[in-house]
Motif scaffolding. Structure first.
Motif, PDB file in Angstrom:
ATOM      1  N   LYS A 116       0.835  -1.205   0.000  1.00 23.59           N
ATOM      2  CA  LYS A 116       0.000   0.000   0.000  1.00 23.59           C
ATOM      3  C   LYS A 116       0.870   1.256   0.000  1.00 23.59           C
ATOM      4  N   GLU A 117       1.878   1.269   0.887  1.00 24.62           N
ATOM      5  CA  GLU A 117       2.736   2.449   1.017  1.00 24.62           C
ATOM      6  C   GLU A 117       3.528   2.689  -0.269  1.00 24.62           C
ATOM      7  N   MET A 118       4.044   1.598  -0.827  1.00 26.33           N
ATOM      8  CA  MET A 118       4.831   1.752  -2.056  1.00 26.33           C
ATOM      9  C   MET A 118       3.960   2.284  -3.198  1.00 26.33           C
ATOM     10  N   GLU A 119       2.743   1.783  -3.285  1.00 27.55           N
ATOM     11  CA  GLU A 119       1.878   2.234  -4.380  1.00 27.55           C
ATOM     12  C   GLU A 119       1.541   3.717  -4.220  1.00 27.55           C
ATOM     13  N   GLU A 120       1.287   4.133  -2.988  1.00 30.10           N
ATOM     14  CA  GLU A 120       1.001   5.559  -2.754  1.00 30.10           C
ATOM     15  C   GLU A 120       2.197   6.426  -3.122  1.00 30.10           C
ATOM     16  N   THR A 121       3.386   5.923  -2.794  1.00 27.08           N
ATOM     17  CA  THR A 121       4.602   6.670  -3.139  1.00 27.08           C
ATOM     18  C   THR A 121       4.760   6.809  -4.657  1.00 27.08           C
ATOM     19  N   VAL A 122       4.455   5.737  -5.366  1.00 27.74           N
ATOM     20  CA  VAL A 122       4.538   5.785  -6.833  1.00 27.74           C
ATOM     21  C   VAL A 122       3.630   6.896  -7.376  1.00 27.74           C
ATOM     22  N   PHE A 123       2.407   6.939  -6.885  1.00 29.70           N
ATOM     23  CA  PHE A 123       1.470   7.974  -7.358  1.00 29.70           C
ATOM     24  C   PHE A 123       1.967   9.371  -6.971  1.00 29.70           C
ATOM     25  N   GLU A 124       2.486   9.495  -5.736  1.00 31.19           N
ATOM     26  CA  GLU A 124       2.994  10.813  -5.310  1.00 31.19           C
ATOM     27  C   GLU A 124       4.141  11.281  -6.197  1.00 31.19           C
ATOM     28  N   ARG A 125       5.060  10.366  -6.481  1.00 29.43           N
ATOM     29  CA  ARG A 125       6.214  10.746  -7.320  1.00 29.43           C
ATOM     30  C   ARG A 125       5.759  11.103  -8.732  1.00 29.43           C
ATOM     31  N   THR A 181      -5.859   0.579  -6.440  1.00 29.49           N
ATOM     32  CA  THR A 181      -5.520   1.583  -7.448  1.00 29.49           C
ATOM     33  C   THR A 181      -6.672   2.535  -7.764  1.00 29.49           C
ATOM     34  N   ILE A 182      -7.847   1.986  -7.998  1.00 25.17           N
ATOM     35  CA  ILE A 182      -8.960   2.845  -8.442  1.00 25.17           C
ATOM     36  C   ILE A 182      -9.292   3.898  -7.385  1.00 25.17           C
ATOM     37  N   LYS A 183      -9.235   3.494  -6.115  1.00 17.35           N
ATOM     38  CA  LYS A 183      -9.486   4.448  -5.023  1.00 17.35           C
ATOM     39  C   LYS A 183      -8.470   5.593  -5.061  1.00 17.35           C
ATOM     40  N   LEU A 184      -7.202   5.238  -5.288  1.00 18.66           N
ATOM     41  CA  LEU A 184      -6.149   6.265  -5.373  1.00 18.66           C
ATOM     42  C   LEU A 184      -6.383   7.198  -6.554  1.00 18.66           C
ATOM     43  N   VAL A 185      -6.771   6.616  -7.670  1.00 23.39           N
ATOM     44  CA  VAL A 185      -7.015   7.399  -8.886  1.00 23.39           C
ATOM     45  C   VAL A 185      -8.150   8.404  -8.626  1.00 23.39           C
ATOM     46  N   GLN A 186      -9.181   7.944  -7.932  1.00 19.71           N
ATOM     47  CA  GLN A 186     -10.289   8.849  -7.573  1.00 19.71           C
ATOM     48  C   GLN A 186      -9.806   9.955  -6.646  1.00 19.71           C
ATOM     49  N   ARG A 187      -9.062   9.541  -5.613  1.00 19.33           N
ATOM     50  CA  ARG A 187      -8.639  10.492  -4.586  1.00 19.33           C
ATOM     51  C   ARG A 187      -7.748  11.586  -5.174  1.00 19.33           C
ATOM     52  N   LEU A 188      -6.946  11.235  -6.180  1.00 16.76           N
ATOM     53  CA  LEU A 188      -6.013  12.202  -6.756  1.00 16.76           C
ATOM     54  C   LEU A 188      -6.666  13.097  -7.810  1.00 16.76           C
ATOM     55  N   GLY A 189      -7.961  12.921  -8.004  1.00 19.06           N
ATOM     56  CA  GLY A 189      -8.691  13.865  -8.865  1.00 19.06           C
ATOM     57  C   GLY A 189      -8.649  13.556 -10.351  1.00 19.06           C
ATOM     58  N   PHE A 190      -8.268  12.325 -10.702  1.00 20.44           N
ATOM     59  CA  PHE A 190      -8.322  11.960 -12.124  1.00 20.44           C
ATOM     60  C   PHE A 190      -9.785  11.925 -12.576  1.00 20.44           C
ATOM     61  N   LYS A 191      -9.981  12.111 -13.896  1.00 19.44           N
ATOM     62  CA  LYS A 191     -11.341  12.112 -14.428  1.00 19.44           C
ATOM     63  C   LYS A 191     -11.655  10.869 -15.261  1.00 19.44           C
ATOM     64  N   TYR A 192     -10.596  10.225 -15.732  1.00 18.07           N
ATOM     65  CA  TYR A 192     -10.854   8.973 -16.458  1.00 18.07           C
ATOM     66  C   TYR A 192      -9.729   7.985 -16.211  1.00 18.07           C
ATOM     67  N   ASP A 193     -10.069   6.711 -16.516  1.00 20.16           N
ATOM     68  CA  ASP A 193      -9.164   5.588 -16.336  1.00 20.16           C
ATOM     69  C   ASP A 193      -9.123   4.848 -17.671  1.00 20.16           C
ATOM     70  N   SER A 194      -7.994   4.187 -17.963  1.00 20.81           N
ATOM     71  CA  SER A 194      -7.927   3.456 -19.234  1.00 20.81           C
ATOM     72  C   SER A 194      -7.183   2.147 -19.026  1.00 20.81           C
ATOM     73  N   ASN A 195      -7.875   1.168 -18.451  1.00 22.12           N
ATOM     74  CA  ASN A 195      -7.252  -0.104 -18.080  1.00 22.12           C
ATOM     75  C   ASN A 195      -8.103  -1.341 -18.329  1.00 22.12           C
ATOM     76  N   PHE A 196      -9.404  -1.200 -18.288  1.00 26.99           N
ATOM     77  CA  PHE A 196     -10.266  -2.382 -18.333  1.00 26.99           C
ATOM     78  C   PHE A 196     -10.524  -2.820 -19.778  1.00 26.99           C
ATOM     79  N   MET A 197     -10.964  -4.064 -19.934  1.00 29.20           N
ATOM     80  CA  MET A 197     -11.083  -4.660 -21.274  1.00 29.20           C
ATOM     81  C   MET A 197     -12.459  -5.275 -21.478  1.00 29.20           C
ATOM     82  N   ASP A 198     -13.476  -4.693 -20.805  1.00 30.02           N
ATOM     83  CA  ASP A 198     -14.781  -5.347 -20.817  1.00 30.02           C
ATOM     84  C   ASP A 198     -15.794  -4.674 -21.731  1.00 30.02           C
ATOM     85  N   ASN A 199     -15.322  -3.817 -22.650  1.00 27.49           N
ATOM     86  CA  ASN A 199     -16.264  -3.177 -23.566  1.00 27.49           C
ATOM     87  C   ASN A 199     -15.491  -2.593 -24.742  1.00 27.49           C
TER      88      ASN A 199
END
Ligand SMILES: [Zn+2]
Length: 260
Positions: free
Chosen positions: A101-110, A136-154
């Motif tokens: 968890k900590e490492m992933e948060e650091t990656v986003f911060e950097r 990841t998705i929670k972090l993406v929301q928290r950091l104010g992103f507006k879109y995501d581009s990772n899923f393959m279901d549509n």
């Protein structure tokens, strides 16, 4: 009535994951030659790609690790000055599934700090290797992103629901068959083979009026024979006059309007 802006039958969204040598340095610290392959992107591929996009009057989205921003800043500034969009793509092209968890948060911060240094607030996130953790998705929301581009279901953009909760993020779905990496790096296929995979998919998407999201890597597609194939492919797509070529941000903004 179709989904896309008036006059457009389908949407084509061309993206580049500008990894440069980030993943190569992280994975093969001592392999100097392997790392040099990543530098083909800033040295040669990016200028070529930017010229190609200008010729076709297309704007694209470049998902860029913080490492690339910090080390190839001039090249990233050039992408911006030519009117393209930058999205976030980790710092060192990390596999988010491998991190605490900590490492992933650091990656986003950097990563966010790198964007701050060039005065850009990225609206979109694409995970390296399209690998996301449970957080990841929670972090993406928290950091104010507006879109995501990772899923393959549509093969249409949609509003992303995560663990049963509406995230407010637009999802711009991807697919390995529309990624140049397996074609050119994993399997070393020739440009015509990649074209033969992409072209019929585009034709079908055009017929159905849906969304065609192409993922390219400058260091792979930027080799001249491959870039000539992309040039031809774009030329043919443009011959259909009702194709909307849009950046991720444009598609996400439009989809949010339509879907909410
Ligand atoms: Zn990448």
């Amino acid at each position: 009535m179709g989904f896309w802006p008036e006059g457009y039958r389908c949407c084509v969204n061309i993206t580049f994951d500008y990894d440069s040598n980030s993943a190569l340095i992280r994975r093969a610290l001592l392999d100097i030659v392997a790392q040099s392959r990543g530098r083909f992107a800033p040295n040669v591929a990016i200028p070529r790609i930017l010229d190609l996009l200008d010729t076709h009057e297309i704007k694209a989205t470049f998902f860029t690790p913080g490492w690339t921003i910090d080390n190839f800043t001039e090249s990233v500034e050039e992408i911006l000055s030519r009117g393209h969009e930058l999205g976030a793509h980790g710092y060192f092209h990390e596999r988010l599934t491998d991190l605490s968890k900590e490492m992933e948060e650091t990656v986003f911060e950097r990563s966010m700090a790198s964007f701050e240094r060039i005065d850009v607030k990225p609206e979109g996130f694409r995970a390296p290797y399209w690998l996301i953790s449970d957080r990841t998705i929670k972090l993406v929301q928290r950091l104010g992103f507006k879109y995501d581009s990772n899923f393959m279901d549509n093969d249409m953009p949609y509003m992303l629901v995560w663990r049963g909760v509406d995230t407010g993020l637009v999802e711009l779905p991807v697919e390995w068959m529309l990624d140049d990496w397996p074609q050119f790096e994993t399997h070393r296929r020739d440009p015509q083979t990649a074209y033969d995979v992409w072209k019929p998919e585009f034709e079908g998407i055009y017929e159905l009026g849906r969304y065609f999201g192409l993922t390219c890597h400058p260091q792979a597609i930027g080799r001249i024979s491959r870039l000539k194939m992309l040039d031809r492919f774009i030329t043919e797509m443009k011959e259909k006059v009702d194709v909307w070529f849009a950046t991720c941000k444009e598609v996400a903004d439009w989809a949010r309007e339509k879907l909410t």
